[in-house]
Design a protein around this motif. Sequence first.
Motif, mmCIF file in Angstrom:
data_model
loop_
_atom_site.group_PDB
_atom_site.id
_atom_site.type_symbol
_atom_site.label_atom_id
_atom_site.label_comp_id
_atom_site.label_asym_id
_atom_site.label_seq_id
_atom_site.Cartn_x
_atom_site.Cartn_y
_atom_site.Cartn_z
ATOM 1 N N GLU A 64 11.718 1.936 11.423
ATOM 2 C CA GLU A 64 11.650 0.771 10.540
ATOM 3 C C GLU A 64 11.231 1.175 9.127
ATOM 4 O O GLU A 64 11.771 0.652 8.143
ATOM 5 C CB GLU A 64 10.674 -0.256 11.113
ATOM 6 C CG GLU A 64 11.174 -0.934 12.382
ATOM 7 C CD GLU A 64 10.214 -1.985 12.884
ATOM 8 O OE1 GLU A 64 9.160 -2.187 12.229
ATOM 9 O OE2 GLU A 64 10.501 -2.614 13.922
ATOM 10 N N GLN A 65 10.275 2.084 9.014
ATOM 11 C CA GLN A 65 9.835 2.510 7.692
ATOM 12 C C GLN A 65 10.924 3.258 6.939
ATOM 13 O O GLN A 65 10.977 3.216 5.706
ATOM 14 C CB GLN A 65 8.587 3.381 7.819
ATOM 15 C CG GLN A 65 7.357 2.609 8.282
ATOM 16 C CD GLN A 65 6.199 3.504 8.644
ATOM 17 O OE1 GLN A 65 6.255 4.723 8.442
ATOM 18 N NE2 GLN A 65 5.144 2.927 9.188
ATOM 19 N N ALA A 66 11.793 3.946 7.699
ATOM 20 C CA ALA A 66 12.893 4.661 7.045
ATOM 21 C C ALA A 66 14.034 3.725 6.665
ATOM 22 O O ALA A 66 14.744 3.976 5.677
ATOM 23 C CB ALA A 66 13.412 5.757 7.978
ATOM 24 N N GLN A 67 14.214 2.643 7.419
ATOM 25 C CA GLN A 67 15.351 1.757 7.194
ATOM 26 C C GLN A 67 15.018 0.542 6.336
ATOM 27 O O GLN A 67 15.935 -0.131 5.866
ATOM 28 C CB GLN A 67 15.918 1.285 8.537
ATOM 29 C CG GLN A 67 16.507 2.403 9.372
ATOM 30 C CD GLN A 67 17.040 1.915 10.699
ATOM 31 O OE1 GLN A 67 16.782 0.775 11.096
ATOM 32 N NE2 GLN A 67 17.787 2.757 11.396
ATOM 33 N N ARG A 68 13.755 0.225 6.157
ATOM 34 C CA ARG A 68 13.374 -0.946 5.378
ATOM 35 C C ARG A 68 12.710 -0.533 4.073
ATOM 36 O O ARG A 68 11.979 0.459 4.025
ATOM 37 C CB ARG A 68 12.445 -1.846 6.192
ATOM 38 C CG ARG A 68 13.099 -2.322 7.493
ATOM 39 C CD ARG A 68 12.191 -3.204 8.303
ATOM 40 N NE ARG A 68 12.809 -3.564 9.579
ATOM 41 C CZ ARG A 68 12.281 -4.395 10.471
ATOM 42 N NH1 ARG A 68 11.096 -4.952 10.220
ATOM 43 N NH2 ARG A 68 12.912 -4.661 11.599
#
Length: 204
Positions: A64-68
């Motif tokens: 999530e941190q990489a995609q958001r």
Amino acid sequence: MCSAMRWMPGMWRWRRNPLRRRSDLIEAWAGLATAVVVVVGAPVAGIAAGRSVGTELEHDARVEQAQRHRVTATVLRTADRSSPAVQTESVPGQQPLRLATIRWTAPDGTPRTGTVRVERRPAAGDTLPVWTDRHGVLTDRPLDSSAATANAVAAGLGAATTTAALACAARQALGWRLLRRRLADWERDWLRVSQDWGRTGAGG
């Protein structure tokens, strides 16, 4: 060994004596098994569950941190009513109150507009932080490591507590079953003895 067992509650069931019943030995083994599960099995289950959940949540958090991405949006207008929508970053102690129509820029440079819930009524032109996915679509804030750790700890405690509770419940159920069997045996023996007494009295 025997002197120590004599002073420990329930340990008399382990000693050989004419009054020890088979159910006493079963109950002793059940108590020992329950103690082992509570002392050893429950912590092991808790650690295993916590690690499993923690590993999965840490992976989800990294994804999530990489995609958001956190971007700054500009408020176009606000409304007085509330409605389900993607929420902006919250402030502790406050609740979403109003809707705000905002504009932000997607990663490809395309301007986007959408509606979010806000905890105060901003004026048109104000800015606020929001989270978007890789396509620039509004989304929730990504899971962070502290939240993942807290959820893993909660899962571990829940698994340990559940394991211990199930072991104690099974031990209690077995105890009640053995007690009912003992009472039934005692009643049957008493009826047989009382019948013998009656015949002895009649013959006398």
